[in-house]
Design a protein around this motif. Structure first.
Motif, PDB file in Angstrom:
ATOM      1  N   LEU A  19      -5.041  24.884   0.763  1.00 14.74           N
ATOM      2  CA  LEU A  19      -4.879  26.276   1.171  1.00 14.74           C
ATOM      3  C   LEU A  19      -4.987  26.445   2.691  1.00 14.74           C
ATOM      4  CD1 LEU A  19      -6.921  28.020  -1.666  1.00 14.74           C
ATOM      5  CD2 LEU A  19      -4.444  27.980  -1.379  1.00 14.74           C
ATOM      6  N   SER A  20      -5.644  25.457   3.307  1.00 13.99           N
ATOM      7  CA  SER A  20      -5.750  25.505   4.776  1.00 13.99           C
ATOM      8  C   SER A  20      -4.524  24.895   5.449  1.00 13.99           C
ATOM      9  CB  SER A  20      -6.990  24.746   5.227  1.00 13.99           C
ATOM     10  OG  SER A  20      -8.125  25.252   4.616  1.00 13.99           O
ATOM     11  N   GLY A  21      -3.589  24.443   4.664  1.00 19.38           N
ATOM     12  CA  GLY A  21      -2.331  23.933   5.219  1.00 19.38           C
ATOM     13  C   GLY A  21      -2.281  22.430   5.409  1.00 19.38           C
ATOM     14  N   LEU A  22      -3.287  21.703   4.878  1.00 19.23           N
ATOM     15  CA  LEU A  22      -3.254  20.233   5.031  1.00 19.23           C
ATOM     16  C   LEU A  22      -2.345  19.611   3.970  1.00 19.23           C
ATOM     17  CD1 LEU A  22      -6.980  19.335   5.788  1.00 19.23           C
ATOM     18  CD2 LEU A  22      -5.095  19.587   7.383  1.00 19.23           C
ATOM     19  N   ASN A  23      -1.588  18.609   4.400  1.00 22.00           N
ATOM     20  CA  ASN A  23      -0.665  17.936   3.485  1.00 22.00           C
ATOM     21  C   ASN A  23      -1.347  16.703   2.892  1.00 22.00           C
ATOM     22  OD1 ASN A  23       1.368  16.491   2.253  1.00 22.00           O
ATOM     23  ND2 ASN A  23       2.901  16.975   3.808  1.00 22.00           N
ATOM     24  N   ALA A  24      -1.823  16.851   1.658  1.00 22.73           N
ATOM     25  CA  ALA A  24      -2.592  15.777   1.018  1.00 22.73           C
ATOM     26  C   ALA A  24      -1.767  14.504   0.856  1.00 22.73           C
ATOM     27  CB  ALA A  24      -3.097  16.257  -0.327  1.00 22.73           C
ATOM     28  N   LYS A  25      -0.461  14.675   0.566  1.00 28.42           N
ATOM     29  CA  LYS A  25       0.390  13.494   0.346  1.00 28.42           C
ATOM     30  C   LYS A  25       0.538  12.690   1.634  1.00 28.42           C
ATOM     31  CE  LYS A  25       2.832  15.219  -3.656  1.00 28.42           C
ATOM     32  NZ  LYS A  25       4.005  15.864  -4.179  1.00 28.42           N
ATOM     33  N   LYS A  26       0.719  13.414   2.726  1.00 26.06           N
ATOM     34  CA  LYS A  26       0.868  12.737   4.020  1.00 26.06           C
ATOM     35  C   LYS A  26      -0.433  11.999   4.369  1.00 26.06           C
ATOM     36  CE  LYS A  26       1.359  14.010   8.806  1.00 26.06           C
ATOM     37  NZ  LYS A  26       1.334  15.181   9.679  1.00 26.06           N
ATOM     38  N   LEU A  27      -1.554  12.669   4.131  1.00 27.17           N
ATOM     39  CA  LEU A  27      -2.852  12.035   4.428  1.00 27.17           C
ATOM     40  C   LEU A  27      -3.061  10.800   3.551  1.00 27.17           C
ATOM     41  CD1 LEU A  27      -5.168  15.143   4.822  1.00 27.17           C
ATOM     42  CD2 LEU A  27      -4.576  13.497   6.596  1.00 27.17           C
ATOM     43  N   SER A  28      -2.611  10.912   2.293  1.00 32.05           N
ATOM     44  CA  SER A  28      -2.749   9.781   1.381  1.00 32.05           C
ATOM     45  C   SER A  28      -1.919   8.593   1.875  1.00 32.05           C
ATOM     46  CB  SER A  28      -2.306  10.209  -0.016  1.00 32.05           C
ATOM     47  OG  SER A  28      -2.179   9.098  -0.842  1.00 32.05           O
ATOM     48  N   ILE A  29      -0.702   8.882   2.326  1.00 28.85           N
ATOM     49  CA  ILE A  29       0.168   7.798   2.802  1.00 28.85           C
ATOM     50  C   ILE A  29      -0.441   7.139   4.045  1.00 28.85           C
ATOM     51  CG2 ILE A  29       2.430   7.339   3.866  1.00 28.85           C
ATOM     52  CD1 ILE A  29       3.599   9.368   1.828  1.00 28.85           C
ATOM     53  N   SER A  59       0.827  -1.212   0.000  1.00 33.06           N
ATOM     54  CA  SER A  59       0.000   0.000   0.000  1.00 33.06           C
ATOM     55  C   SER A  59       0.859   1.259   0.000  1.00 33.06           C
ATOM     56  CB  SER A  59      -0.886   0.016   1.246  1.00 33.06           C
ATOM     57  OG  SER A  59      -2.108  -0.584   0.973  1.00 33.06           O
ATOM     58  N   LEU A  60       1.885   1.224   0.845  1.00 34.93           N
ATOM     59  CA  LEU A  60       2.769   2.391   0.924  1.00 34.93           C
ATOM     60  C   LEU A  60       3.483   2.624  -0.397  1.00 34.93           C
ATOM     61  CD1 LEU A  60       4.332   2.123   4.504  1.00 34.93           C
ATOM     62  CD2 LEU A  60       2.734   3.821   3.648  1.00 34.93           C
ATOM     63  N   THR A  61       3.877   1.544  -1.037  1.00 40.75           N
ATOM     64  CA  THR A  61       4.556   1.672  -2.331  1.00 40.75           C
ATOM     65  C   THR A  61       3.644   2.398  -3.329  1.00 40.75           C
ATOM     66  OG1 THR A  61       5.660  -0.409  -1.869  1.00 40.75           O
ATOM     67  CG2 THR A  61       5.777   0.379  -4.129  1.00 40.75           C
ATOM     68  N   SER A  62       2.363   1.985  -3.353  1.00 39.56           N
ATOM     69  CA  SER A  62       1.408   2.633  -4.269  1.00 39.56           C
ATOM     70  C   SER A  62       1.325   4.124  -4.000  1.00 39.56           C
ATOM     71  CB  SER A  62       0.004   2.037  -4.092  1.00 39.56           C
ATOM     72  OG  SER A  62      -0.045   0.760  -4.591  1.00 39.56           O
ATOM     73  N   SER A  63       1.156   4.485  -2.719  1.00 41.69           N
ATOM     74  CA  SER A  63       0.938   5.908  -2.421  1.00 41.69           C
ATOM     75  C   SER A  63       2.221   6.719  -2.572  1.00 41.69           C
ATOM     76  CB  SER A  63       0.363   6.077  -1.013  1.00 41.69           C
ATOM     77  OG  SER A  63       1.243   5.557  -0.067  1.00 41.69           O
ATOM     78  N   VAL A  64       3.373   6.118  -2.204  1.00 43.26           N
ATOM     79  CA  VAL A  64       4.642   6.848  -2.339  1.00 43.26           C
ATOM     80  C   VAL A  64       4.970   7.063  -3.818  1.00 43.26           C
ATOM     81  CG1 VAL A  64       7.137   6.715  -1.945  1.00 43.26           C
ATOM     82  CG2 VAL A  64       5.557   6.172  -0.099  1.00 43.26           C
ATOM     83  N   LEU A  65       4.726   6.042  -4.624  1.00 45.28           N
ATOM     84  CA  LEU A  65       4.972   6.177  -6.072  1.00 45.28           C
ATOM     85  C   LEU A  65       4.119   7.311  -6.641  1.00 45.28           C
ATOM     86  CD1 LEU A  65       5.175   2.548  -7.513  1.00 45.28           C
ATOM     87  CD2 LEU A  65       6.952   4.290  -7.521  1.00 45.28           C
ATOM     88  N   ALA A  66       2.850   7.345  -6.198  1.00 46.51           N
ATOM     89  CA  ALA A  66       1.951   8.401  -6.677  1.00 46.51           C
ATOM     90  C   ALA A  66       2.467   9.770  -6.263  1.00 46.51           C
ATOM     91  CB  ALA A  66       0.551   8.173  -6.125  1.00 46.51           C
ATOM     92  N   SER A  67       3.023   9.830  -5.035  1.00 47.09           N
ATOM     93  CA  SER A  67       3.529  11.123  -4.540  1.00 47.09           C
ATOM     94  C   SER A  67       4.788  11.537  -5.287  1.00 47.09           C
ATOM     95  CB  SER A  67       3.854  11.019  -3.050  1.00 47.09           C
ATOM     96  OG  SER A  67       2.700  10.704  -2.337  1.00 47.09           O
ATOM     97  N   GLY A  97      -3.617   7.089   4.841  1.00 42.24           N
ATOM     98  CA  GLY A  97      -4.813   6.381   4.385  1.00 42.24           C
ATOM     99  C   GLY A  97      -4.467   5.027   3.789  1.00 42.24           C
ATOM    100  N   PHE A  98      -3.455   5.005   2.956  1.00 40.31           N
ATOM    101  CA  PHE A  98      -3.038   3.744   2.327  1.00 40.31           C
ATOM    102  C   PHE A  98      -2.474   2.775   3.365  1.00 40.31           C
ATOM    103  CE2 PHE A  98      -3.858   5.610  -1.698  1.00 40.31           C
ATOM    104  CZ  PHE A  98      -3.986   4.554  -2.578  1.00 40.31           C
ATOM    105  N   MET A  99      -1.834   3.334   4.391  1.00 41.96           N
ATOM    106  CA  MET A  99      -1.294   2.464   5.440  1.00 41.96           C
ATOM    107  C   MET A  99      -2.434   1.766   6.195  1.00 41.96           C
ATOM    108  SD  MET A  99       1.695   3.646   7.999  1.00 41.96           S
ATOM    109  CE  MET A  99       0.673   3.916   9.416  1.00 41.96           C
ATOM    110  N   MET A 100      -3.479   2.514   6.483  1.00 47.62           N
ATOM    111  CA  MET A 100      -4.640   1.915   7.168  1.00 47.62           C
ATOM    112  C   MET A 100      -5.294   0.860   6.274  1.00 47.62           C
ATOM    113  SD  MET A 100      -4.840   3.106  10.185  1.00 47.62           S
ATOM    114  CE  MET A 100      -6.465   2.662  10.749  1.00 47.62           C
ATOM    115  N   ALA A 101      -5.392   1.179   4.983  1.00 48.16           N
ATOM    116  CA  ALA A 101      -5.974   0.203   4.045  1.00 48.16           C
ATOM    117  C   ALA A 101      -5.107  -1.048   4.001  1.00 48.16           C
ATOM    118  CB  ALA A 101      -6.085   0.821   2.660  1.00 48.16           C
ATOM    119  N   GLY A 102      -3.790  -0.847   4.022  1.00 51.58           N
ATOM    120  CA  GLY A 102      -2.870  -1.989   4.021  1.00 51.58           C
ATOM    121  C   GLY A 102      -3.047  -2.851   5.248  1.00 51.58           C
ATOM    122  N   LEU A 103      -3.296  -2.219   6.382  1.00 49.18           N
ATOM    123  CA  LEU A 103      -3.523  -2.972   7.620  1.00 49.18           C
ATOM    124  C   LEU A 103      -4.763  -3.879   7.471  1.00 49.18           C
ATOM    125  CD1 LEU A 103      -2.626  -3.379  10.557  1.00 49.18           C
ATOM    126  CD2 LEU A 103      -3.989  -1.392  11.196  1.00 49.18           C
TER     127      LEU A 103
END
Lengths: 397, 321
Positions: free
Chosen positions: B203-213, B109-117, B215-221
């Motif tokens: 624009l509110s300062g949220l890091n979408a890439k971090k959230l994606s990683i 899962s992490l590989t998928s999201s990191v590659l996307a990032s 999210g994918f980690m939870m899915a991997g679990l």
């Protein structure tokens, strides 16, 4: 919020009403004569769309179900062992008394489960390995297996290749189907073809001949390689079931290769090669008898067909029903059935047409009720004799 | 008055998936009683057949909330289960098998999201590439293992874990973790915000890439736990293991009332409600002994109806709250 609660109360009331209505209409009395009660039989299938699968299903649902007091319950297409376990659980919950299996992801687990749950279990169109048979032969709910064993699969491949080798053909192209997925049936058929080529060409296949070729293919990850086998040549091999442009492209290339005179398929040869095969080349296939295969033989596109006949699953049904009726067919030692059955072989259109007419009949199939009734409560020897006489001519006698 | 009526209508729409589940349960019980079906055994079946989808889909909610989509969940589960089984055969330890299943799934899962990032690609694109890669990897693993077309764990080794109670325990523990992080921690709120309006979230300062990683980690679990439970249920694994899981997860999430576009209306319980509804529907079709093709068509019609109702309920002039 009140409306929200009312909505849930309504839903729950609906559930209770349905349940109570249903409970009041349920129930029934058991009959002393087992033949008077409808026997529910679950059928595990790993293929629901091929012509072979459809013809088997037609025999059970359109013929057997109309002449016997039985109801067949079919599973969805089962692709793995977990799906098989779920399907068996579903059959047991639905009061199936027996299960006939066409699915083979994990046969030992299927047998264990059925024995544990007290449900009769039989294998159709296949057999167990020797080790598996030794392990399960004494299980009281294991009825047995009837179908082409691996030796019969090897022989089917051998006979098909030999048919063309005897006519002087030496340049072959092959479709090895699911051999790359380690499907034993296809590996044995391919090995049989290569063994016949070794004999005729007086050579070897990568150092192996005869049954050793099976091990060689297994060691190569289910792949068959091209090359010379003495004076015989395998000039093109396609495997898998990708059904994409690249796969069809490879099939077309092999079919049109000027160094290929005969195309041999371990199965689905009509799908794989028939559309691409130029005139003058030969095509042999191991499959089943359908209107399409007869038409292909009539047009000269298909030249050899080793086919399973749909009624071949009649005897295993009879053995299963006999067990449910309390008259299991067992060997003298009390073991389950393990009988091999071969193919009907057609080398011309007339033969194929004749076979198909009988095979597709839903009123007078190869194994009619009259014939199958002789197997209910039969001795093992009589049963084995009946199954061994599987050729078209013997059955028609 | 008009607002109140709209409010009630919205709540009814929100309750529709649960109500649908209750109605399906009622129909199931009615037909089961009429057909003299073994109801306790059927309930055991329903748990066995839905729990893996429930767990994987619950984890996948984190991906769907972001408006992303992972098509490789089934293949990831297959590879994780195969590697887990190989680990068991090497160590004879069920704990090692569990850890390897989870570790492998999280890594994939992490590989998928990191590659996307890294390549700045839509996650969906990288999961398509992962699907092909994982399908090939499963064949390689089976070949390397050298035991024909399957990898097996001895049934005796996992038999004790193949109980409804153990599966429910795993499910409860994972769901509790997801409910906690999704409903009561800022992670869930941030994910919903990002899924609903990525630009505003950025624009509110949220890091979408971090959230994606994350999210994918939870899915991997979830995928890892699903792989482990798959081995306990059917310890013979092949290249087809979990082949239907990817599609089951999507259907369950939609059936559970979650919008596929993610965002603020995402909810953790959608996976559980959807998976149970799907299994009940399958059981009803089976009891009626319907042809597989007809069953599929009925399911497709119901699926379309659910999506339509879901879209209808979300056609609002204001942003969801």
């Amino acid at each position: 919020m009140k409306s929200f609660r009312k909505f849930f109360v309504l839903c729950l009331s609906f559930v209770m009403m349905l349940t109570l209505t249903a409970c009041s209409s349920g129930g029934g009395s058991a009959d002393a004569d087992p033949t008077q009660k409808t026997v529910k039989i679950g059928v595990l299938v790993s293929d629901t769309t091929s012509a072979e699968a459809l013809s088997f299903r037609s025999y059970y649902e359109k013929y057997i179900q109309s002449v016997y007091n039985v109801e067949f319950m079919y599973s969805d297409e089962l692709t793995d062992a977990a799906a098989e376990q779920s399907a068996i659980d579903n059959f047991i919950a639905n009061n199936c008394q027996a299960i006939i299996s066409f699915a083979s992801s994990d046969r030992p687990a299927q047998i264990e489960k059925c024995e544990q749950e007290g449900v009769y279990y039989a294998v159709a169109t296949g057999t167990l390995t020797d080790d598996q048979y030794e392990q399960f032969k004494s299980y009281s709910h294991y009825v047995g297996a009837i179908g082409p064993d691996l030796a019969a699969e090897y022989q089917a491949g051998y006979d098909m290749a030999k048919h063309f080798l005897d006519q002087g053909y030496t340049k072959f192209g092959m479709f090895t189907g699911a051999s790359v997925y380690f499907t034993e049936m296809h590996i044995y058929r391919a090995a049989g073809m290569l063994a016949a080529m070794c004999e005729a060409g007086k050579g070897d296949y990568s150092g192996a001949t005869g049954y050793d070729i099976v091990g060689k293919i297994m060691a190569d990850g289910g792949n068959v390689s091209t090359g010379k086998i003495g004076s015989v040549e395998v000039n093109g091999v396609v495997s898998g079931y990708d059904f994409d442009d690249a796969w069809f492209g490879k099939l077309a290339a092999v079919a049109n290769d000027p160094n290929v005179d005969v195309l041999l398929a371990v199965g689905s040869g009509q799908t794989a090669f028939a559309g691409f095969k130029p005139e003058g080349k030969m095509l042999g296939d191991i499959d089943c008898y359908t209107a399409d295969s007869v038409a292909l033989m009539e047009s000269g596109t298909l030249n050899y067909l080793a086919g399973k006949f749909s009624a071949s699953i009649g005897p295993i049904f009879a053995a299963t029903l006999s067990a449910v009726y309390g008259k299991p067919v067992r060997t003298a030692e009390g073991n389950a059935l393990a009988l091999s059955q071969g193919y009907w072989i057609a080398t011309d259109a007339e033969m194929a047409k004749k076979y198909f007419e009988v095979d597709s009949s839903t009123t007078n199939p190869a194994y009619t009720k009259e014939k199958l009734d002789t197997l209910i409560g039969a001795s093992y020897d009589d049963f084995a004799k009946f199954v061994a006489a599987y050729s078209f001519e013997e059955i028609q006698k | 008055m008009k607002n109140k009526s709209k409010n009630i209508s919205a709540k009814l729409m929100e309750a529709a998936p649960v109500a649908g589940l209750v109605i399906l349960l009622g129909i199931f019980l009615a037909i089961a009683a009429a057909k003299n079906v073994n109801i306790p055994y059927s309930f055991k079946n329903i748990v066995n057949q839905s729990i893996i989808t429930m767990i994987v889909a619950t984890g996948a909610i984190y991906i769907y909330t972001l408006g992303a989509f992972d098509i490789s969940l089934g293949a990831s589960m297959c590879v994780s289960a195969l590697v887990g089984a190989m680990a068991y055969n090497a160590t004879q330890s069920v704990v090692v098998m569990l850890l390897v299943c989870v570790g492998c799934a999280v890594l994939i899962s992490l590989t998928s999201s990191v590659l996307a990032s890294v390549f700045n690609l839509p996650v969906f694109v990288t999961t398509i590439a992962m699907l092909s890669l994982l399908n090939a990897l499963s064949l390689v693993l089976i070949r390397v293992n050298g035991t024909g077309d399957v990898i097996q764990v001895p049934a005796m080794a996992v038999m004790k874990l193949n109980t409804v109670w153990f599966k429910l325990l795993v499910m409860a523990a994972f769901t509790a973790l997801c409910v906690l992080t999704f409903n009561y921690m800022k992670l869930g709120r941030q994910q919903k915000f990002t899924g609903g309006n990525p630009l505003c979230a950025k624009l509110s300062g949220l890091n979408a890439k971090k959230l994606s990683i994350i999210g994918f980690m939870m899915a991997g679990l979830g995928v890892g736990l699903g792989a482990f439970l798959t081995i306990t249920y059917a310890p013979t694994l092949s290249r087809n293991t979990a082949s239907s899981v990817g599609m089951d997860v999507i259907i369950s999430i939609v059936f559970g009332g979650m919008p596929v576009s993610g965002g603020a209306r995402s909810k953790i319980h959608a996976a559980i409600v959807g998976a149970l509804s799907m299994t009940l529907l399958s059981q009803i079709m089976l009891m009626l002994n319907l042809d597989s093709g007809i069953s599929q068509m009925i399911k497709a019609v119901i699926f379309l109806a659910v999506v339509y109702v879901s879209m209808f309920s979300s056609r609002k002039t204001i942003l969801p709250r």
